[in-house]
Design a protein around this motif. Structure first.
Motif, mmCIF file in Angstrom:
data_model
loop_
_atom_site.group_PDB
_atom_site.id
_atom_site.type_symbol
_atom_site.label_atom_id
_atom_site.label_comp_id
_atom_site.label_asym_id
_atom_site.label_seq_id
_atom_site.Cartn_x
_atom_site.Cartn_y
_atom_site.Cartn_z
ATOM 1 N N ASN A 67 11.324 -3.135 -5.959
ATOM 2 C CA ASN A 67 10.693 -1.846 -6.196
ATOM 3 C C ASN A 67 11.488 -0.752 -5.499
ATOM 4 N N GLU A 68 11.383 0.469 -6.043
ATOM 5 C CA GLU A 68 12.033 1.611 -5.399
ATOM 6 C C GLU A 68 11.041 2.759 -5.268
ATOM 7 N N ARG A 69 10.996 3.350 -4.095
ATOM 8 C CA ARG A 69 10.135 4.494 -3.857
ATOM 9 C C ARG A 69 10.802 5.758 -4.375
ATOM 10 N N GLY A 87 0.786 -1.222 0.000
ATOM 11 C CA GLY A 87 0.000 0.000 0.000
ATOM 12 C C GLY A 87 0.819 1.272 0.000
ATOM 13 N N ARG A 88 2.146 1.169 0.011
ATOM 14 C CA ARG A 88 3.011 2.351 -0.007
ATOM 15 C C ARG A 88 3.357 2.707 -1.447
ATOM 16 N N ALA A 89 3.648 3.964 -1.654
ATOM 17 C CA ALA A 89 3.929 4.458 -3.000
ATOM 18 C C ALA A 89 5.361 4.120 -3.411
ATOM 19 N N GLU A 126 21.380 0.228 -5.399
ATOM 20 C CA GLU A 126 20.058 0.126 -6.007
ATOM 21 C C GLU A 126 19.010 0.926 -5.247
ATOM 22 N N LYS A 127 19.434 1.978 -4.567
ATOM 23 C CA LYS A 127 18.507 2.871 -3.895
ATOM 24 C C LYS A 127 18.326 4.126 -4.722
ATOM 25 N N VAL A 128 17.207 4.789 -4.531
ATOM 26 C CA VAL A 128 16.923 5.996 -5.293
ATOM 27 C C VAL A 128 17.592 7.201 -4.652
ATOM 28 N N GLU A 129 18.314 7.955 -5.461
ATOM 29 C CA GLU A 129 18.889 9.221 -5.035
ATOM 30 C C GLU A 129 18.156 10.335 -5.786
#
Length: 353
Positions: free
Chosen positions: A88-90, A67-69, A162-165
């Motif tokens: 997935n990455e937020r 349920g998180r974006a 593999e994290k979003v910056e």
């Protein structure tokens, strides 16, 4: 949740400008995933990284299984054997509503851009409601309140971990509201020829933003050419103008740059609203097609057309995201992804040179 196999589309397009466009043939490219929510199955944008070994997709709903974006879905594999979902990455937090309505993804080396539709939405008719309620839905009261989550333009990078910056973020809302052409459509619902952004690409050193709607008189569709440095975008719209393309009454559903030596931008085009039009792919050089000073506009025929099957219509599948793959001796190849309902069956499509 049981595993779900998604299929993307490979598109082989002729570069000849025939009087009548040919049809695209079809073949599957697998995207395999477990625990994918129905919202994430509605793929709306795609890019290929690492020589095609990584596929990044976004969905126009953007809620993960918890349920998180999230929005950014990472797949690994190759075009021959298909791709398997990695994680997935937020890339954003909801603002005003959960639906970010991210519609397109673009790549500039190791930097990615994602954009929301910047649209207004009208509630659908419901036969189980009263006539008074359905009339209200056709009125101004039936248009959903502004959803700031839709007004997003983000520039980001996937790091080594593999994290979003997040590099930069902005909104095109002020630009649209002040633009001499676009401002007239800013308060209209997206399926009633209102503002609806669905195309995004980095091309010729700039960020091209393509509109599904509005489609203007004589079938012109606007494209904004903006700086890739999001901090340089002028909020009053005075310095950003617009380019115009003619897609035979269709709107832009995605943009995809070809190889550098071709200097071509490929347009995935489709119906703006509920018109009974097929989808098509066009080759565009990025120059304005608006006529003037004694010159007629240079309008091209589509390279190929994509007819929806009876199954597509039943399950509401439609092409949404386009990415250049490579060139073979006899064809130019793209990856095309669809959105749809629940069991998204993205298809495959082909035309040779």
């Amino acid at each position: 949740m049981r595993p779900r196999g998604l299929v993307a589309l490979l598109v082989f397009c002729s570069l000849s400008h025939a009087t009548h466009a040919g049809q695209c043939a079809r073949a599957p490219l697998k995207l395999l995933a477990e625990d994918v929510s129905d919202e994430q199955a509605e793929l709306s944008g795609v890019v290929l990284l690492d020589g095609g070994r990584k596929l990044i997709a976004v969905s126009n709903e953007g809620l993960g299984p918890d349920g998180r974006a999230y929005m950014a879905q990472v797949f690994e594999g190759d075009p021959k054997d298909g791709y398997t979902h990695s994680h997935n990455e937020r890339i954003y937090e909801p603002d005003g509503c959960k639906e970010a309505d991210f519609e397109a993804l673009a790549q500039d080396d190791d930097t990615l851009f994602v954009i929301g539709s910047h649209s207004q939405n009208r509630k659908k008719q419901n036969k189980n409601e009263t006539r008074a309620e359905n009339f209200r839905r056709l009125s101004a009261d039936g248009i959903d309140e502004d959803c700031k989550s839709r007004d997003k333009l983000r520039k980001f990078r996937l790091t080594d971990g593999e994290k979003v910056e997040t590099l930069q973020k902005t909104s095109l809302r002020d630009l649209v509201d002040h633009h001499p052409v676009l401002k007239r459509f800013a308060t209209l619902p997206n399926k009633e020829n209102g503002i609806d952004i669905e195309g995004l690409a980095v091309f010729d050193g700039a960020l091209f933003v393509g509109f599904r709607g509005p489609v203007l008189r004589e079938n012109y569709v606007p494209v904004l050419r903006l700086p890739t440095d999001l901090d340089r975008i002028e909020p009053d719209g005075e310095s950003d103008g617009a380019l115009f393309v003619n897609l035979g009454g269709r709107g832009i559903r995605d943009l995809a740059p070809g190889p550098l030596e071709e200097k071509a931008l490929y347009i995935l085009a489709g119906p703006n609203g509920d018109e009974k039009q097929n989808f098509a792919i066009y080759r565009w050089d990025g120059r304005d097609q608006l006529g003037g000073n004694g010159h007629e506009p240079d309008i091209r025929q589509p390279l190929c057309e994509i007819d929806l099957t009876d199954e597509d219509k039943r399950t509401k599948h439609k092409p949404e995201g386009l990415a250049y793959l490579d060139r073979t001796p006899s064809a130019l190849r793209f990856v095309l992804v669809h959105d749809g309902e629940v069991e998204l069956k993205a298809e495959i499509i082909t035309i040779r040179e």
